[in-house]
Design a protein around this motif. Structure first.
Motif, PDB file in Angstrom:
ATOM      1  N   ILE A 414       0.842  -1.207   0.000  1.00  0.00           N
ATOM      2  CA  ILE A 414       0.000   0.000   0.000  1.00  0.00           C
ATOM      3  C   ILE A 414       0.870   1.247   0.000  1.00  0.00           C
ATOM      4  CG2 ILE A 414      -1.662   1.329   1.366  1.00  0.00           C
ATOM      5  CD1 ILE A 414      -2.854  -1.347   2.287  1.00  0.00           C
ATOM      6  N   ALA A 415       1.929   1.235   0.810  1.00  0.00           N
ATOM      7  CA  ALA A 415       2.839   2.378   0.865  1.00  0.00           C
ATOM      8  C   ALA A 415       3.494   2.613  -0.494  1.00  0.00           C
ATOM      9  CB  ALA A 415       3.901   2.157   1.942  1.00  0.00           C
ATOM     10  N   ALA A 416       3.891   1.526  -1.152  1.00  0.00           N
ATOM     11  CA  ALA A 416       4.535   1.655  -2.458  1.00  0.00           C
ATOM     12  C   ALA A 416       3.563   2.208  -3.502  1.00  0.00           C
ATOM     13  CB  ALA A 416       5.072   0.287  -2.904  1.00  0.00           C
ATOM     14  N   ILE A 417       2.323   1.708  -3.486  1.00  0.00           N
ATOM     15  CA  ILE A 417       1.303   2.205  -4.424  1.00  0.00           C
ATOM     16  C   ILE A 417       1.044   3.685  -4.170  1.00  0.00           C
ATOM     17  CG2 ILE A 417      -1.119   2.016  -5.103  1.00  0.00           C
ATOM     18  CD1 ILE A 417      -0.916  -0.993  -4.440  1.00  0.00           C
ATOM     19  N   TYR A 418       0.977   4.057  -2.888  1.00  0.00           N
ATOM     20  CA  TYR A 418       0.734   5.457  -2.524  1.00  0.00           C
ATOM     21  C   TYR A 418       1.861   6.348  -3.044  1.00  0.00           C
ATOM     22  CZ  TYR A 418       0.306   9.579   0.510  1.00  0.00           C
ATOM     23  OH  TYR A 418       0.209  10.862   0.993  1.00  0.00           O
ATOM     24  N   LEU A 419       3.112   5.934  -2.838  1.00  0.00           N
ATOM     25  CA  LEU A 419       4.254   6.729  -3.296  1.00  0.00           C
ATOM     26  C   LEU A 419       4.286   6.813  -4.819  1.00  0.00           C
ATOM     27  CD1 LEU A 419       7.028   5.473  -0.828  1.00  0.00           C
ATOM     28  CD2 LEU A 419       5.908   7.711  -0.847  1.00  0.00           C
ATOM     29  N   ALA A 420       3.921   5.704  -5.484  1.00  0.00           N
ATOM     30  CA  ALA A 420       3.888   5.722  -6.945  1.00  0.00           C
ATOM     31  C   ALA A 420       2.806   6.683  -7.454  1.00  0.00           C
ATOM     32  CB  ALA A 420       3.630   4.308  -7.473  1.00  0.00           C
ATOM     33  N   ALA A 421       1.641   6.676  -6.789  1.00  0.00           N
ATOM     34  CA  ALA A 421       0.560   7.596  -7.192  1.00  0.00           C
ATOM     35  C   ALA A 421       0.977   9.047  -6.988  1.00  0.00           C
ATOM     36  CB  ALA A 421      -0.705   7.286  -6.386  1.00  0.00           C
ATOM     37  N   VAL A 450      -7.021  12.534 -14.269  1.00  0.00           N
ATOM     38  CA  VAL A 450      -6.947  11.242 -13.559  1.00  0.00           C
ATOM     39  C   VAL A 450      -5.649  11.066 -12.781  1.00  0.00           C
ATOM     40  CG1 VAL A 450      -6.908   8.735 -13.845  1.00  0.00           C
ATOM     41  CG2 VAL A 450      -8.614  10.091 -15.046  1.00  0.00           C
ATOM     42  N   PRO A 451      -4.473  11.340 -13.375  1.00  0.00           N
ATOM     43  CA  PRO A 451      -3.234  11.067 -12.635  1.00  0.00           C
ATOM     44  C   PRO A 451      -3.034  11.938 -11.393  1.00  0.00           C
ATOM     45  CG  PRO A 451      -2.822  11.296 -14.997  1.00  0.00           C
ATOM     46  CD  PRO A 451      -4.204  11.790 -14.742  1.00  0.00           C
ATOM     47  N   THR A 452      -3.715  13.077 -11.310  1.00  0.00           N
ATOM     48  CA  THR A 452      -3.450  13.996 -10.197  1.00  0.00           C
ATOM     49  C   THR A 452      -4.044  13.536  -8.867  1.00  0.00           C
ATOM     50  OG1 THR A 452      -5.436  15.308 -10.652  1.00  0.00           O
ATOM     51  CG2 THR A 452      -3.411  15.958 -11.785  1.00  0.00           C
ATOM     52  N   GLY A 453      -4.958  12.575  -8.882  1.00  0.00           N
ATOM     53  CA  GLY A 453      -5.628  12.203  -7.624  1.00  0.00           C
ATOM     54  C   GLY A 453      -5.804  10.713  -7.437  1.00  0.00           C
ATOM     55  N   LEU A 454      -4.969   9.918  -8.067  1.00  0.00           N
ATOM     56  CA  LEU A 454      -5.109   8.464  -7.909  1.00  0.00           C
ATOM     57  C   LEU A 454      -4.967   8.033  -6.464  1.00  0.00           C
ATOM     58  CD1 LEU A 454      -3.095   7.197 -11.019  1.00  0.00           C
ATOM     59  CD2 LEU A 454      -5.563   7.057 -10.668  1.00  0.00           C
ATOM     60  N   HIS A 455      -4.181   8.776  -5.683  1.00  0.00           N
ATOM     61  CA  HIS A 455      -3.988   8.402  -4.269  1.00  0.00           C
ATOM     62  C   HIS A 455      -5.256   8.620  -3.451  1.00  0.00           C
ATOM     63  CE1 HIS A 455      -3.013  12.653  -4.745  1.00  0.00           C
ATOM     64  NE2 HIS A 455      -3.185  12.846  -3.449  1.00  0.00           N
ATOM     65  N   PHE A 456      -6.209   9.424  -3.964  1.00  0.00           N
ATOM     66  CA  PHE A 456      -7.476   9.600  -3.246  1.00  0.00           C
ATOM     67  C   PHE A 456      -8.330   8.334  -3.288  1.00  0.00           C
ATOM     68  CE2 PHE A 456      -7.069  14.264  -4.557  1.00  0.00           C
ATOM     69  CZ  PHE A 456      -6.454  14.602  -3.369  1.00  0.00           C
ATOM     70  N   LEU A 457      -8.065   7.481  -4.271  1.00  0.00           N
ATOM     71  CA  LEU A 457      -8.842   6.241  -4.384  1.00  0.00           C
ATOM     72  C   LEU A 457      -8.402   5.208  -3.359  1.00  0.00           C
ATOM     73  CD1 LEU A 457      -8.918   5.909  -8.284  1.00  0.00           C
ATOM     74  CD2 LEU A 457     -10.577   7.026  -6.787  1.00  0.00           C
ATOM     75  N   LEU A 458      -7.191   5.325  -2.825  1.00  0.00           N
ATOM     76  CA  LEU A 458      -6.676   4.326  -1.884  1.00  0.00           C
ATOM     77  C   LEU A 458      -7.527   4.199  -0.623  1.00  0.00           C
ATOM     78  CD1 LEU A 458      -2.763   4.502  -1.988  1.00  0.00           C
ATOM     79  CD2 LEU A 458      -4.225   2.522  -2.426  1.00  0.00           C
ATOM     80  N   PRO A 459      -7.847   5.302   0.087  1.00  0.00           N
ATOM     81  CA  PRO A 459      -8.672   5.146   1.296  1.00  0.00           C
ATOM     82  C   PRO A 459     -10.065   4.604   0.994  1.00  0.00           C
ATOM     83  CG  PRO A 459      -8.356   7.470   0.780  1.00  0.00           C
ATOM     84  CD  PRO A 459      -7.418   6.706  -0.103  1.00  0.00           C
ATOM     85  N   ILE A 460     -10.608   4.935  -0.194  1.00  0.00           N
ATOM     86  CA  ILE A 460     -11.917   4.380  -0.568  1.00  0.00           C
ATOM     87  C   ILE A 460     -11.789   2.880  -0.775  1.00  0.00           C
ATOM     88  CG2 ILE A 460     -13.743   4.436  -2.309  1.00  0.00           C
ATOM     89  CD1 ILE A 460     -13.054   7.381  -2.781  1.00  0.00           C
ATOM     90  N   LEU A 461     -10.703   2.453  -1.416  1.00  0.00           N
ATOM     91  CA  LEU A 461     -10.467   1.024  -1.613  1.00  0.00           C
ATOM     92  C   LEU A 461     -10.239   0.315  -0.276  1.00  0.00           C
ATOM     93  CD1 LEU A 461      -8.183   1.086  -4.785  1.00  0.00           C
ATOM     94  CD2 LEU A 461     -10.549   0.316  -4.632  1.00  0.00           C
TER      95      LEU A 461
END
Length: 880
Positions: A414-421, A450-461
Motif C-alpha cells: 500500500i505504501a509503495a502504491i501510494y508513493l507511486a501515485a 486522472v493522474p493527479t488524484g489516484l492516491h485519493f482512491l486508496l482510502p476508498i479502496l
C-alpha cells in the motif's frame, strides 16, 4: 436588463452568502471575534473527533493497561451527545437576529447545562442502572432528565429548524395525555406519568440514548469524518473535475457532470444542501450557459444531490440505522440499496440528455458521443473488477503461504502504491476549479485529471476492502479508512514537495497538519446536527414502542384507503413525505421508519403481499428524503435557487418532476423485491448472473420511464406514445403482475389441510397461510398472510417448530395463541385469541408452476418497436 433578469440577479447569492447558508444548516453560522472563544469551539470539535477515533479502535489496543478504561455504549453515547449539545449552543445562534460574532451569556449557560445533563448520565451510569433503569428513579434524576430533554429540543430547533422539535414535542404530549379531542380513539391510551416519560426518554437506553444515538456514536461520526478529511485533501474537487472531463463535451454536458459529480460526493456526504452548494456553484452557471433555465439548472442539481442520500455506502447515515432497526448486516443493506440508487442516477443522466435534445443544446467544446463514453466506462469498470478480484486472490495466496509476514507485506505494498501515485501526481500541476462565469470555458482533459488524484482512491479502496472482503464492522472499516486519510493529509504535500524539489519541506509538513486539524474540526461540526437529530428522534422511537401509535397506525391508513393496497402505499408515501418536511436525512429516516415501515409490512400482509422489511424501510426512506426537494419546505431547492437566482418554488416543483423516477422506484420494489436483490445469493455464479439481468432490465425500463415522463424519446412524444412507454417500462419492471393474472401463482387449499400440506412440502419451498380473526383493539375482523418456510426438519416435527397451536373443529382450522417469543407470536399479536370470535386459518396457499414471467417481455418489446417506428419518422437528431 429586463425586470425578470433583475429579479433573478437579486435572488442570486454571493459565494459568502452560500457558505453562510451551508454553515447555517450544517456546521453552525457563528464566527466569534474573540480568538479564545473561537479556539474553544475548535478545540471542543477537535476533541470530539479524537474521542470518536479513540473509541472506534485504539482504546482496545491498550485495554489491558491499568489506567485505560474501556468505555461501553452507556458512556460513549452520553459523551457523544454532551459534546454535540455544547457545540450546538456555541456554534448555532438562537435566531437570525442573534449575534454571530460572540456567544451570549445565555448560550454559555445552555451549553454548560446541556453538556452537564448528558455527562450526568456518563458519570453516573452505574447508579442509574441500579435505580432509574430498574424502575426506581430519584427526584433529582427526574429533574435532570426533564432539563436535558428541554435543552435537547432547543438544540434541535437551532441546528435543524423547528420541524423535529415540534414533532418530538407532539409525541411527548401524546405520551403524557394519551387521549383528548385531538387524539383519534384508534391510538388513544391512558397516558403515562411525567416520571415514567422522563425515565424512558432520558435515563434509560430506550429514548434519547437509544439505538439512533448509538448508531451516530458508533458508525456515523467516522463516516462523516472520513468524508470531511477526503474533501479537505482535495478529493471533492478531483471528483468534479473527473465528471467534467468525462461528460462536459456531451450535449448538456455540465448537467450530466453535475449528476455524476453529485453522485461521487454523495458517496461521502451526509447533507444534500452541502452537496448542492459545493457542486452547484460550479455546475449551475455552466448549465445556464448551455441553455438550461435557472430553475431547471437548479432542479438538476437538487435531484442529483438529494439522490446522493440514497447512494451507498453512507446514505445519509440511514444505512447504519437500517442495520440496527432491521437486524441484518451492513453488507446486506448495501446489497439491497445499490441497484435502485445506481439506476436512479443513470436515469437522471438520461433525463438531462433528453432536456438537451429537446432544446437542441450545444456541447461545451467539441461534441462527443454518449454511447462511446458509456462503453469506456463499462470497460473501465470491467478492468477494475478483474484487478480487484486478482488482488483478492493474491492476498489470499500470500496469507496461506506466509501468514506471519502477510500484514507487513500488504502494508509495504500500500505504501509503495501510494508513493507511486504521488510520483505520478507530482509531475502535474495541482487541480484548480475554473471560473464557470469566465468568457472562455476550458474543459479539463481526462488524461490530465486522472493522474493527479489516484492516491485519493486508496482510502476508498481500503474502506471497501475491509467492508466487503475482510467483512469487518462498518465502524472498524471506517476507522482504518480514516487512518489512511490522516496519513495522506499529513504526507501528501511534503512528499510532493520533495519529488518536485520545490518549496519548503517544513512548510509543507505544517500545511498538511493544518489541513488534518481543519478537516477533523469540520467533520465534527458537520456532526452537530446529526448527533442532535438522532438524540431527539430517539424520543419518537421510544414513544412509538411505549404507546399504541406504532401498532394502530396501520388501522388508520387502512381505514383511509378503503382496503386498497396501492392507495395504502400512496398514503404511506404521503405520510412519509409530510413527516420528513424540514428534517435532515438521518432524523427523517428515524421518524418515518419508526412510524411507517411496519405499516407497509402489515398492510401488505393483509392484502396477501409479503413485503420484505428492508423493502418497507427503503420505501419510507425514499419518500422521506423527497421532502428536501418538495415545496413548501424543500431546503435543497432553496439552496439551489440561491445559487442559480431562480425561483425556489418553481425549482422545487421542477426537481420533483425530475425525481419522479425516485418516487416510482419504491412502488416497484415493493411489488417486485428482486429489484433490491432480495432472495438473490450473490455468492454464486447463478446469483451474480441474476443480479446482472435485474440490473440491465431495470436500467432499460427506468430509461423508458424517464423518456415517458419527459415526453421525448427519439422525438417529441405524443400522448399515446408516452402511455405506451410507461406500459412497457411497467411490464419490464413487474412482469409478474401480468403473469399472476394469466396463471395464479398459488394453489389455494382449505385451512383444514394445513398439517397435511406442511408434512408433504419439499425442503426449501414455502407455504402461505391466510389467517383471519378479531382485532385485539377494535374487535373487528381482520386478515393477514403468514409465510411458512420449509427446512429439512423431519415432516412430523415441522408443526411444533412453528410454535403454532391448532384446534381443528369440523370444517375449520381454529388457532390458539402461538408459543411466546416465536416469529408467529409477534406477527399475530394484533389478533384477539380470547374474544368471542375465534382466530382461524382460512386457507393454505401452495406455490404452483408458472410459465417464465419473461414471456411478457415479448409483447412489451413489440409495443416498444411500434413506438420506435412512429418516432423514427419524426426524428431529426441522434438519440444518443
Amino acid at each position: 436588463m429586463n425586470e425578470d433578469e433583475e429579479g433573478r440577479k437579486a435572488r442570486e447569492f454571493s459565494d459568502e452568502d452560500l457558505q453562510d447558508l451551508v454553515s447555517s444548516t450544517d456546521s453552525g453560522a457563528r464566527n466569534p471575534r474573540s480568538r479564545a472563544v473561537a479556539l474553544l469551539i475548535a478545540g471542543l470539535a477537535l476533541f470530539w473527533a479524537l474521542f470518536q477515533v479513540w473509541i472506534a479502535e485504539p482504546q482496545f489496543w491498550f485495554g489491558e493497561l491499568p489506567f485505560v478504561k474501556i468505555l461501553g455504549s452507556e458512556q460513549t453515547r452520553p459523551m457523544h451527545l454532551a459534546l454535540a449539545l455544547a457545540l450546538a449552543f456555541l456554534a448555532y445562534p438562537a435566531a437570525k437576529t442573534s449575534p454571530r460574532d460572540h456567544v451570549p451569556l445565555y448560550d454559555w449557560a445552555l451549553a454548560i447545562l446541556g453538556a452537564g445533563t448528558a455527562l450526568y448520565v456518563f458519570w453516573l451510569s452505574d447508579e442509574l442502572a441500579r435505580t432509574a433503569r430498574s424502575g426506581l428513579p430519584t427526584d433529582s434524576q427526574i429533574w435532570v432528565g426533564a432539563l436535558g430533554i428541554l435543552i435537547l429540543l432547543e438544540a434541535s430547533r437551532r441546528s435543524l429548524g423547528p420541524a423535529l422539535t415540534v414533532v418530538a414535542g407532539v409525541f411527548i404530549a401524546y405520551s403524557y395525555f394519551g387521549q383528548g379531542w385531538l387524539i383519534p380513539d384508534l391510538i388513544a391510551h391512558q397516558g403515562r406519568t411525567f416520571d415514567s416519560i422522563i425515565n424512558t426518554q432520558w435515563l434509560s437506553t430506550e429514548g434519547v440514548f437509544g439505538i439512533p444515538l448509538g448508531v451516530s456514536t458508533a458508525f456515523v461520526f467516522l463516516f462523516v469524518l472520513f468524508g470531511s478529511l477526503l474533501d479537505k485533501a482535495g478529493a471533492g474537487n478531483y471528483f468534479i473535475q473527473m465528471a467534467f472531463a468525462g461528460l462536459g463535451h456531451l450535449r448538456g454536458g455540465p448537467a450530466k457532470a453535475a449528476v455524476v459529480g453529485s453522485a461521487a460526493t454523495g458517496l461521502i456526504s451526509g447533507s444534500s444542501i452541502a452537496n448542492v452548494v459545493t457542486t452547484g456553484t460550479f455546475t449551475i452557471p455552466l448549465m445556464k450557459r448551455v441553455g438550461f433555465s435557472s430553475e431547471k439548472a437548479g432542479a438538476v442539481e437538487v435531484s442529483s444531490s438529494v439522490n446522493g442520500q440514497i447512494m451507498p455506502p453512507v446514505m445519509g447515515a440511514a444505512a447504519f440505522l437500517m442495520v440496527e432497526f432491521i437486524g441484518i448486516s451492513y453488507l446486506e443493506v448495501i446489497k439491497h440499496a445499490f441497484i435502485p440508487a445506481v439506476i436512479s442516477y443513470i436515469a437522471l443522466v438520461y433525463i438531462v440528455h433528453l432536456e438537451a435534445l429537446k432544446k437542441d443544446m450545444p456541447a461545451l467544446g467539441e461534441a462527443r458521443s454518449l454511447t462511446s463514453m458509456l462503453l469506456k466506462v463499462f470497460v473501465g469498470f470491467a478492468v477494475a473488477g478483474v484487478v480487484f478480484y486478482a488482488v483478492i486472490w493474491a492476498v489470499g495466496a500470500l496469507r496461506s503461504v506466509a501468514p506471519e509476514i502477510a500484514p507487513w507485506v500488504l502494508f509495504a505494498a500500500i505504501a509503495a502504491i501510494y508513493l507511486a501515485a504521488l510520483a505520478v501526481a507530482s509531475k502535474r500541476p495541482e487541480l484548480e476549479l475554473d471560473d464557470p462565469k469566465a468568457k472562455q470555458v476550458k474543459l479539463p482533459v481526462m488524461g490530465d485529471v486522472v493522474p493527479t488524484g489516484l492516491h485519493f482512491l486508496l482510502p476508498i479502496l481500503v474502506l471497501v476492502w475491509f467492508l466487503m472482503v475482510e467483512r469487518q464492522s462498518p465502524a472498524k472499516s471506517a476507522f482504518y479508512a480514516v487512518l489512511m486519510m490522516i496519513a495522506i493529509l499529513i504526507t501528501q504535500k511534503p512528499i510532493k514537495a520533495l519529488m518536485r524539489k520545490q518549496g519548503s519541506l517544513a512548510a509543507a509538513l505544517r500545511e498538511g497538519f493544518n489541513d488534518l486539524i481543519d478537516g477533523m474540526i469540520a467533520g465534527a461540526r458537520n456532526m452537530i446536527g446529526i448527533a442532535v437529530a438522532t438524540g431527539a428522534a430517539g424520543i419518537i422511537v421510544a414513544t412509538v414502542t411505549r404507546t399504541p401509535i406504532g401498532t394502530e397506525l396501520a388501522g388508520l391508513v387502512e381505514m383511509l384507503s378503503g382496503g386498497n393496497l396501492f392507495i395504502m402505499l400512496v398514503l404511506v408515501g404521503l405520510f412519509s413525505l409530510i413527516l420528513g418536511l424540514g428534517l435532515p436525512t438521518t432524523a427523517n429516516y428515524i421518524v418515518v421508519s419508526s412510524l411507517m415501515a411496519s405499516v407497509v409490512v402489515s398492510l401488505g400482509a393483509q392484502e396477501g403481499l409479503i413485503v420484505p422489511l428492508i423493502a418497507a424501510h427503503l420505501f419510507v426512506f425514499y419518500f422521506g428524503i423527497m421532502a428536501d426537494v418538495t415545496p413548501p419546505v424543500g431546503l435543497a431547492s432553496f439552496a439551489a435557487a440561491a445559487v442559480s437566482g431562480g425561483d425556489p418554488i418553481r425549482t422545487g416543483f421542477t426537481a420533483f418532476f425530475y425525481s419522479l423516477r425516485t418516487v416510482a422506484l419504491p412502488f416497484l420494489f415493493i411489488y417486485n423485491p428482486a429489484l433490491i436483490l432480495y432472495g438473490i445469493d450473490l455468492g454464486t455464479v447463478a446469483g451474480l448472473l441474476m443480479a446482472l439481468k435485474v440490473f440491465v432490465v431495470a436500467t432499460f425500463a427506468m430509461l423508458l420511464f424517464a423518456a415517458a415522463t419527459q415526453g421525448y424519446f427519439l422525438a417529441r412524444s405524443r400522448i399515446w406514445e408516452s402511455a405506451a412507454l410507461l406500459l412497457v417500462a411497467f411490464t419490464l419492471f413487474v412482469p409478474n403482475f401480468w403473469l399472476d393474472r394469466v396463471q395464479p401463482p398459488y394453489e389455494t387449499l382449505p385451512g383444514t389441510d394445513f398439517e397435511e400440506v406442511l408434512e408433504e412440502a419439499e425442503p426449501g419451498s414455502y407455504l402461505r397461510l391466510i389467517v383471519a380473526g378479531p382485532d385485539f383493539t377494535t374487535g373487528e375482523m381482520s386478515q393477514t398472510t403468514l409465510v411458512v418456510d420449509i427446512d429439512d426438519t423431519a415432516p412430523a416435527q415441522r408443526l411444533s417448530d412453528t410454535g403454532l397451536f391448532l384446534m381443528p373443529e369440523s370444517d375449520r382450522m381454529l388457532m390458539d395463541e402461538p408459543m411466546p417469543a416465536t416469529e408467529y407470536s409477534e406477527r399475530l399479536r394484533s389478533f384477539d385469541f380470547y374474544g368471542g370470535d375465534p382466530v382461524e386459518i382460512v386457507s393454505v396457499e401452495r406455490p404452483q408452476d408458472q410459465m417464465p414471467r419473461e414471456v411478457f417481455y415479448i409483447p412489451a418489446l413489440l409495443l416498444l418497436a411500434v413506438v420506435v417506428m412512429f418516432q423514427r419518422r419524426r426524428q431529426t437528431k441522434p438519440a444518443f
